[in-house]
Write a protein that holds these residues in place. Structure first.
Motif, short mmCIF file in Angstrom:
data_model
loop_
_atom_site.label_atom_id
_atom_site.label_comp_id
_atom_site.label_asym_id
_atom_site.label_seq_id
_atom_site.Cartn_x
_atom_site.Cartn_y
_atom_site.Cartn_z
N GLY A 179 0.82 -1.21 0.00
CA GLY A 179 0.00 0.00 0.00
C GLY A 179 0.85 1.25 0.00
O GLY A 179 2.04 1.22 -0.31
N MET A 180 0.24 2.36 0.39
CA MET A 180 0.90 3.66 0.34
C MET A 180 0.43 4.51 1.50
O MET A 180 -0.72 4.41 1.95
N VAL A 181 1.31 5.38 1.99
CA VAL A 181 0.95 6.35 3.01
C VAL A 181 1.54 7.69 2.61
O VAL A 181 2.64 7.76 2.07
N GLN A 182 0.78 8.76 2.84
CA GLN A 182 1.22 10.10 2.48
C GLN A 182 1.16 11.01 3.69
O GLN A 182 0.34 10.81 4.60
N ALA A 183 2.02 12.02 3.72
CA ALA A 183 2.04 12.99 4.81
C ALA A 183 2.24 14.38 4.22
O ALA A 183 2.84 14.53 3.15
N GLY A 184 1.76 15.38 4.95
CA GLY A 184 1.95 16.75 4.50
C GLY A 184 0.76 17.28 3.75
O GLY A 184 -0.10 16.53 3.28
N ARG A 185 0.71 18.61 3.64
CA ARG A 185 -0.39 19.27 2.94
C ARG A 185 0.10 20.61 2.43
O ARG A 185 1.06 21.18 2.95
N SER A 186 -0.54 21.09 1.42
CA SER A 186 -0.17 22.40 0.87
C SER A 186 -1.20 23.47 1.25
O SER A 186 -1.08 24.62 0.81
N THR A 187 -2.19 23.11 2.06
CA THR A 187 -3.18 24.08 2.50
C THR A 187 -3.01 24.37 3.99
O THR A 187 -2.53 23.52 4.74
N GLU A 188 -3.40 25.55 4.40
CA GLU A 188 -3.21 25.96 5.78
C GLU A 188 -4.09 25.16 6.73
O GLU A 188 -3.68 24.79 7.82
N THR A 189 -5.31 24.92 6.31
CA THR A 189 -6.25 24.10 7.08
C THR A 189 -7.01 23.23 6.08
O THR A 189 -6.81 23.32 4.87
N ALA A 190 -7.92 22.42 6.60
CA ALA A 190 -8.75 21.60 5.73
C ALA A 190 -9.94 22.38 5.17
O ALA A 190 -10.70 21.85 4.35
N ALA A 191 -10.09 23.62 5.61
CA ALA A 191 -11.23 24.42 5.15
C ALA A 191 -11.05 24.81 3.68
O ALA A 191 -9.98 25.24 3.26
N VAL A 192 -12.13 24.66 2.91
CA VAL A 192 -12.14 25.03 1.50
C VAL A 192 -13.32 25.95 1.24
O VAL A 192 -14.46 25.66 1.65
N ARG A 193 -13.06 27.10 0.61
CA ARG A 193 -14.12 28.04 0.29
C ARG A 193 -14.67 27.74 -1.10
O ARG A 193 -13.90 27.61 -2.07
N SER A 194 -15.98 27.66 -1.22
CA SER A 194 -16.63 27.45 -2.52
C SER A 194 -17.51 28.65 -2.82
O SER A 194 -18.44 28.95 -2.07
N THR A 195 -17.20 29.34 -3.90
CA THR A 195 -17.96 30.52 -4.30
C THR A 195 -18.22 30.45 -5.80
O THR A 195 -17.85 29.48 -6.48
N ALA A 196 -18.85 31.51 -6.32
CA ALA A 196 -19.12 31.55 -7.76
C ALA A 196 -17.82 31.56 -8.57
O ALA A 196 -17.82 31.21 -9.76
N GLU A 197 -16.72 31.95 -7.92
CA GLU A 197 -15.44 31.99 -8.62
C GLU A 197 -14.70 30.66 -8.60
O GLU A 197 -13.65 30.52 -9.22
N GLY A 198 -15.25 29.69 -7.87
CA GLY A 198 -14.60 28.38 -7.80
C GLY A 198 -14.27 28.02 -6.37
O GLY A 198 -14.83 28.57 -5.41
N ARG A 199 -13.37 27.08 -6.21
CA ARG A 199 -12.96 26.63 -4.88
C ARG A 199 -11.54 27.08 -4.59
O ARG A 199 -10.68 27.08 -5.46
N ALA A 200 -11.32 27.44 -3.33
CA ALA A 200 -10.00 27.91 -2.93
C ALA A 200 -9.75 27.56 -1.47
O ALA A 200 -10.68 27.41 -0.68
N ALA A 201 -8.47 27.42 -1.14
CA ALA A 201 -8.06 27.15 0.24
C ALA A 201 -6.85 28.01 0.57
O ALA A 201 -6.00 28.25 -0.29
N ALA A 202 -6.78 28.47 1.81
CA ALA A 202 -5.63 29.26 2.23
C ALA A 202 -4.40 28.37 2.35
O ALA A 202 -4.50 27.20 2.70
N THR A 203 -3.23 28.93 2.05
CA THR A 203 -1.99 28.17 2.13
C THR A 203 -1.03 28.84 3.11
O THR A 203 -1.02 30.06 3.25
N PRO A 204 -0.22 28.04 3.83
CA PRO A 204 0.73 28.63 4.77
C PRO A 204 1.86 29.33 4.05
O PRO A 204 2.29 28.91 2.97
N ARG A 205 2.36 30.40 4.64
CA ARG A 205 3.43 31.19 4.03
C ARG A 205 4.71 31.18 4.85
O ARG A 205 5.73 31.69 4.38
N LEU A 206 4.67 30.61 6.04
CA LEU A 206 5.85 30.60 6.90
C LEU A 206 6.07 29.20 7.46
O LEU A 206 5.11 28.50 7.79
N ASN A 207 7.33 28.83 7.61
CA ASN A 207 7.63 27.53 8.20
C ASN A 207 7.13 27.44 9.64
O ASN A 207 6.68 26.38 10.08
#
Length: 377
Positions: free
Chosen positions: A263-291
């Protein structure tokens, strides 16, 4: 008043001296002073007086010095945290160990394997606890992945992957000040440790590294490399890939993956949280900018682990008991540094090279692989 005197059963705090009041030093200072119970930030050393004194005033630290030797000589200090420039890490660690201080050292432990051998000798002779800042081991998702690998969830590791993409704008401020080989010695060295840790029990045998200046191409001739891909071969047959970029426009991106026979296991994420915004412009998620935003818990946990080891050594208690190998020590630092040095040699040679000191068990290096010892020092 009818107060009664009560004798405390609380252990004495671990008294820590901090070397370096820059970006990571300041973060570690806040952890030691505010976030980790049972630690006392006793003194700060930094040749730059103004930031050191400002940090000390903010955190209520009474002792500040421009000379790290003062911390090594201070009988009130149990341990030091080294967060100064990488080129000074080894000599600072050697001095602290010889003074009987336990040492936490930010990565890399050294920029040179021969120099790090002197660190290992000093630490062994002094009998102190020495730990390196490979914080990904303490991130909840990376640790969960490592536990799955240890439990056999993925079977035998076959393909591994680790990546680091630093946040950027397409331009690197003060790029001319980035030391040559930083991408291997200070960035990808985290990925090398993660890969070694995931593939526990195996040794990295050979490396093939390709690197370029794709973010700041005009600085390549000055020695800047800002983009790299590395292939690592292990003596258990596993193949790993590590990659890095100094400028991801979408934010800080750190991930790892182990693919195996079951099997496989993965770690890490490119989004700040699991929250995703869905609007008329599409879907977006905040991303971290600092280590320090993405790894705030991991940076804190690694120092808490260090403090527990120091307390155990000082007070004669049991060392922290982890369910998987966790605390990164000298052998882990050497293994990751050996891969980083092999990457430098590979870029210089334009092909795969052997990893110095990591051909245990007589494993042969694939045909066409050059053995390069200490190249690029």
């Amino acid at each position: 008043m009818t107060y009664r005197s009560v004798t405390s059963t609380r252990p004495a705090p671990v008294r820590v001296g901090l070397i370096g009041a820059g970006w990571m030093g300041a973060f570690h200072a806040h952890s030691l002073a505010l976030r980790i119970p049972g630690t006392d930030l006793t003194a700060i050393a930094d040749p730059a007086a103004d930031p050191a004194e400002a940090l000390a005033a903010e955190l209520g630290v009474a002792r500040v010095t421009a000379d790290p030797a003062d911390l090594a000589a201070d009988p009130d200090i149990d341990a030091v945290v080294i967060a100064g420039p990488a080129r000074f890490h080894a000599e600072l660690a050697i001095a602290a160990a010889r003074a009987g201080k336990h040492v936490f050292c930010e990565k890399p432990a050294s920029v040179d394997l021969e120099e790090f051998a002197r660190v290992e000798e000093a630490v062994a002779d002094a009998g102190v606890h020495w730990q390196i800042g490979f914080n990904r081991r303490y991130a909840a998702d990376f640790l969960a992945a490592r536990r799955d690998v240890a439990a056999g969830v993925v079977g035998t590791p076959q393909l591994l992957r680790s990546l680091t993409r630093d946040p950027g704008t397409g331009h690197l401020p003060n790029a001319e000040r980035i030391a040559p080989w930083t991408i291997f010695l200070e960035t990808l060295i985290h990925d090398f440790d993660a890969l070694n840790w995931f593939n526990a029990g195996a040794e990295p045998v050979s490396v093939y590294a390709v690197a370029d200046a794709l973010v700041e191409p005009e600085l390549k001739d000055a020695g800047l490399l800002d983009t790299a891909v590395v292939t690592v071969r292990y003596d258990n047959g596993a193949i790993a890939v590590a990659e890095a970029s100094f400028s991801a426009l979408y934010g800080y991106d750190v991930r790892g993956e182990v693919f195996g026979s079951a099997g496989m296991v993965q770690a890490g994420r490119s989004t700040e949280t699991a929250a995703v915004r869905s609007t008329a412009e599409g879907r977006a998620a905040a991303t971290p900018r600092l280590n320090v935003d993405l790894f705030v818990d991991a940076y804190t946990a690694e120092l808490a682990d260090f403090a527990e080891h120091v307390r155990a050594r000082r007070d004669g208690g049991p060392a922290p008991d982890h369910d998987v190998a966790l605390t990164p020590g000298p052998a882990d630092a050497r293994r990751a540094l050996a891969v980083a040095r092999a990457c430098i040699a590979s870029v210089q040679a334009g092909g795969p090279v052997a990893v110095e000191g990591s051909t245990a068990g007589g494993t042969s290096v694939p045909d066409g692989t050059a053995t390069v010892t200490g190249a690029g020092r």
